[in-house]
Structure formats: structure tokens, C-alpha cells
Design a protein around this motif. Structure first.
Motif, PDB file in Angstrom:
ATOM      1  N   ILE A 198      33.037  45.928  38.832  1.00 51.45           N
ATOM      2  CA  ILE A 198      33.557  44.632  38.404  1.00 51.45           C
ATOM      3  C   ILE A 198      32.499  43.536  38.519  1.00 51.45           C
ATOM      4  N   LYS A 200      31.925  41.045  36.759  1.00 46.64           N
ATOM      5  CA  LYS A 200      32.383  39.703  36.392  1.00 46.64           C
ATOM      6  C   LYS A 200      32.785  38.877  37.609  1.00 46.64           C
ATOM      7  N   ILE A 201      33.035  39.522  38.754  1.00 48.60           N
ATOM      8  CA  ILE A 201      33.336  38.743  39.961  1.00 48.60           C
ATOM      9  C   ILE A 201      32.113  38.635  40.872  1.00 48.60           C
ATOM     10  N   GLY A 367      32.177  47.875  34.598  1.00 49.78           N
ATOM     11  CA  GLY A 367      33.030  46.767  34.193  1.00 49.78           C
ATOM     12  C   GLY A 367      34.502  47.076  34.332  1.00 49.78           C
ATOM     13  N   LYS A 368      34.866  48.373  34.205  1.00 48.95           N
ATOM     14  CA  LYS A 368      36.261  48.782  34.324  1.00 48.95           C
ATOM     15  C   LYS A 368      36.540  49.582  35.595  1.00 48.95           C
TER      16      LYS A 368
END
Length: 426
Positions: A198, A200-201, A367-368
Motif C-alpha cells: 500500500i 499510497k499511505i 498497490g493491492k
């Protein structure tokens, strides 16, 4: 929790510095603070516990009552046993109940907050505050070094002035952590920076890079608990079923030829397959071999049809519609039509449903992915304390370590347990 303002061009001393204000880092800080340590937690994000907040659909699957070492993947399957025994799911539940957080068991021992995951982060922040822990968010670390104290510095330390509750700096030298225009120093450094999942965090490879800097070995990181993507051919064949879900038994074999099996739901996506069964099996998939799916676990459709005295393709299709989602049933008979009306044809058609072999092209990546498998080699750490065997005073906890839980709250329990053990040792 609001970030503490930084005083520029300052050198500040602590007993323990923890890099990362996630689940493991905060638990470590709480335990160290309770023992009278002067604890500083440095977090590069704008708040604590970002991964906690998005977990469990916003409800945080904070532990699993059925936790055992069998629920974890590691090059050393025994490494996690000590930590998991020292801090159990029941220990964390007591902390949750102390803060009057309502929770429920969803299934298979999985515990979720009734209200929101923020209840857990608020609880951890309050425990840190009560233990005198200092947390600085929006703080990016640029460099870490370890300096052994020279003879002059050692001579200047009067043992009579040392607080017996705190770490004796004469033992192992001192770590210095550079963050913008502030330098922090402590004889104990705990790395709780997480993995690569992840991004994005804010996830980065910082923890792995730091381990390598100090000469520790890394097991190659990879995405785990992650959806699987099909080849272009299989996407054209199956991915217009995106949104269709059905219970399956998913299995695969690892490099040691050991089989792993999970009975959960599978979900078709626009890229391939996901759902609990697939996320579980993805952690064991070697990236090359096939996975096997039993689409009708516990059923023998051939015998059921024979009992009804029906053997024709239309009866077969109607039966499939009874046990599978209609769109999947129709696609299945289009792709794998019944070869005939003989017993052998029915048996072969039934077998195919129980042994569907798929070869994914890849995972959907970090990402997932819910977690990162691999990480700091457990052979580099003491199992009871999480301290480096090579570098005294250096600890690694949580996801950055080569211990990866299955789906269902096990990764949080590893974070709590490894953080607790380090907190008791620093």
C-alpha cells in the motif's frame, strides 16, 4: 495525535527511538514507556496508524483468537512462537476492553471493532500519552548511524547519576538519527517501518535499507495477501464476470512441494481473481506454478444427476445453476461443455469442477497487497526480544521482519506481540 513542533538545529537524547508509528511501533513505545524509558517515536506520515485506519473495511480486524505459529509464513516457522506466547490475543483484548471499545467476532476467531478502526488508534495514542511517549509526525529520517562511545565520553558518565530505570548508555554505544535539522540520539533503536504494501499511505523500503546498512540479511520482499491477475487470454475468457463471487477451495504447492489449502469465497475481478480464498493462497503461490480451485466443494454433481435419472447437457446446466452463480454456471458450460451422457462423461465433468487449474500471470502488486512477505531474516534476530544478533541495541519488529500472517487479524497480532517483546527489552 498532533505532531510535536520540531526545534531546529537541536540534538536531543532519549533512551529509545522508534522509527514508525504503526501497530508494532506504538505497542513497543507503550511497553518501553511503562518501564520508565524516555521514548521518541518518529513517523514520516501526518498521523499515526494509517494502516490500522484502513484495515478491515474501516473496522480493523485487530486480532484473531485462534492465533498460532501455524498461521504465519517465515523461512523459520518457529521464530514467531516466543513472541506470540508472550503477548496473546487475550492480552490485546484486555487492553481493548480497558478502553471500553466494543467489538465482535465475525468468523473463525476474527475480532473487529463495532464502530471504527480509529478506536484502536485512539486507544494506542492514549496509552502512549499515559506512558510519557513523545510522538513526532511529519518527520522524515534522512540518515541513521551508530557511534560507539569513546573513552572520554565513557569517563564523563558517572554511574551514580544514571537512572536505574533507563538504559545504561555505556553498554552499546549510541544511535544518531538525522531528521531534517534535528538530530536525535539513543542507545536503543527500534525499526517498525513496515513493508512495501500500500504505497499510497507512504510505505517505503526504508526498513530494509537500514537493515542492509547494518549488515543484516534480507529475505526477498514480495506482495502477499494480494489479488492475482490473469493472462490476456484468461482475462478475455473470465473477467467479464467481475463481481461474481462463489465459495471455493483454493490450493497450491510451494517450493518444498507442500500443499496449502483454504476454503473461502473467491471473487472475479477485472484483472483476475480475488476474495479471501485467493488472498490467502497468494501468500504461498511461487509466482510460476498453477493454483487449483474446487468450485463445488463437498458436492458430487455427477452422482446427483445420476440419482435424478438425468444425463443430458440441459440438466447438467440447470444443476450447475443451482450450486454456482448463474453467470459463472453458464460460462462454465460454454467453456467446458458436457462431452456426452455416459457415466464417464459425467464423472469427468464433475472432476473438472473440483480440479480447475489456473496459472495466474502475476499478482496485482504492492498497490493491492495487504502485507509484504519476506523482510529482515529472522536468523539475524533474537526471537525473545527482536534485537539484532550483530548490532546490539538495534531491533526490528512488525511487518519489516520475515514473518507474515494469514488473512484474519494475524498480522496485527504479530505486530502487537513483536512490539511488546521489543518494548520489554529496550
Amino acid at each position: 495525535m498532533k505532531p510535536v513542533p520540531l526545534n531546529l538545529c537541536v540534538h536531543q537524547e532519549y533512551d529509545v527511538i522508534i522509527l514508525g508509528a504503526g501497530a508494532a511501533g506504538l505497542m513497543c513505545a507503550i511497553e518501553a514507556g511503562k518501564r520508565g524509558r524516555r521514548v521518541l517515536v518518529l513517523e514520516r506520515a501526518d498521523r499515526t496508524g494509517k494502516k490500522i485506519l484502513i484495515s478491515g473495511g474501516g473496522r480493523c480486524n485487530f486480532t484473531n483468537l485462534r492465533t498460532s505459529s501455524e498461521n504465519f509464513i517465515s523461512a523459520n516457522p518457529h521464530f514467531a512462537k516466543s513472541a506470540l506466547a508472550r503477548f496473546t490475543p487475550e492480552d490485546f483484548v484486555r487492553l481493548v476492553e480497558k478502553h471500553h471499545i466494543s467489538y465482535h467476532e465475525k468468523k473463525l476467531g476474527q475480532l473487529f471493532c463495532d464502530r471504527a478502526a480509529s478506536d484502536i488508534t485512539t486507544m494506542l495514542e492514549r496509552e502512549c500519552q499515559g506512558a510519557g511517549v513523545e510522538i513526532r509526525c511529519n518527520t522524515k529520517v534522512s540518515a541513521v548511524h551508530k557511534d560507539e562511545l569513546d573513552e572520554k565520553e565513557l569517563d564523563q558518565i558517572d554511574p551514580r547519576n544514571l537512572d536505574p530505570r533507563n538504559v545504561d548508555p555505556r553498554n552499546n554505544g549510541r544511535f544518531t538519527v538525522q531528521a531534517e535539522d534535528v538530530t536525535f540520539a539513543a542507545p536503543r533503536l527500534v525499526v517498525a517501518t513496515g513493508g512495501l504494501s500500500i504505497p499510497k499511505i507512504g510505505s517505503t523500503s526504508f526498513g530494509y535499507n537500514l537493515a542492509r546498512q547494518f549488515g543484516l540479511q534480507i529475505r526477498p520482499p514480495r506482495a502477499a495477501l494480494v489479488p492475482l491477475a490473469f493472462s490476456e487470454r484468461d482475462r478475455k475468457r473470465w473477467c467479464d464476470l467481475a463481481g461474481v463471487s462463489t465459495e471455493v477451495v483454493a490450493s497450491t504447492r510451494n517450493h518444498k512441494n507442500a500443499s496449502q489449502t483454504f476454503r473461502e469465497n473467491m471473487l472475479f475481478t477485472h484483472q483476475g481473481i480475488s476474495g479471501p480464498a485467493i488472498l490467502q493462497i497468494s501468500s504461498y503461490w511461487d509466482g510460476e506454478g498453477p493454483i487449483h480451485l474446487d468450485l463445488v466443494p463437498g458436492r458430487n454433481l455427477a452422482e446427483e444427476l445420476k440419482t435424478r435419472g438425468q444425463r443430458d447437457p440441459s440438466s447438467w446446466k440447470l444443476l450447475l445453476r443451482e450450486v454456482l452463480p448463474r453467470r459463472l454456471a453458464d460460462r462454465w458450460v460454454e467453456t467446458y461443455p458436457l462431452a456426452g451422457q455416459s457415466d464417464r462423461s459425467l464423472d469427468e465433468a464433475d472432476h473438472q469442477l473440483h480440479a480447475w487449474e489456473l496459472k495466474p500471470e502475476r499478482t496485482e502488486g504492492y498497490g493491492k497487497a495487504e502485507v509484504t512477505a519476506g523482510g529482515v531474516d529472522t536468523n539475524e534476530l533474537f526471537a525473545k526480544t527482536m534485537e539484532s544478533r550483530k548490532v546490539p541495541g538495534l531491533f526490528f519488529i512488525g511487518e519489516v521482519v520475515d514473518v507474515t500472517g494469514q488473512l484474519g487479524g494475524f498480522n496485527f497480532q504479530w505486530a502487537w506481540a513483536s512490539g511488546f517483546c521489543a518494548g520489554q527489552a529496550v
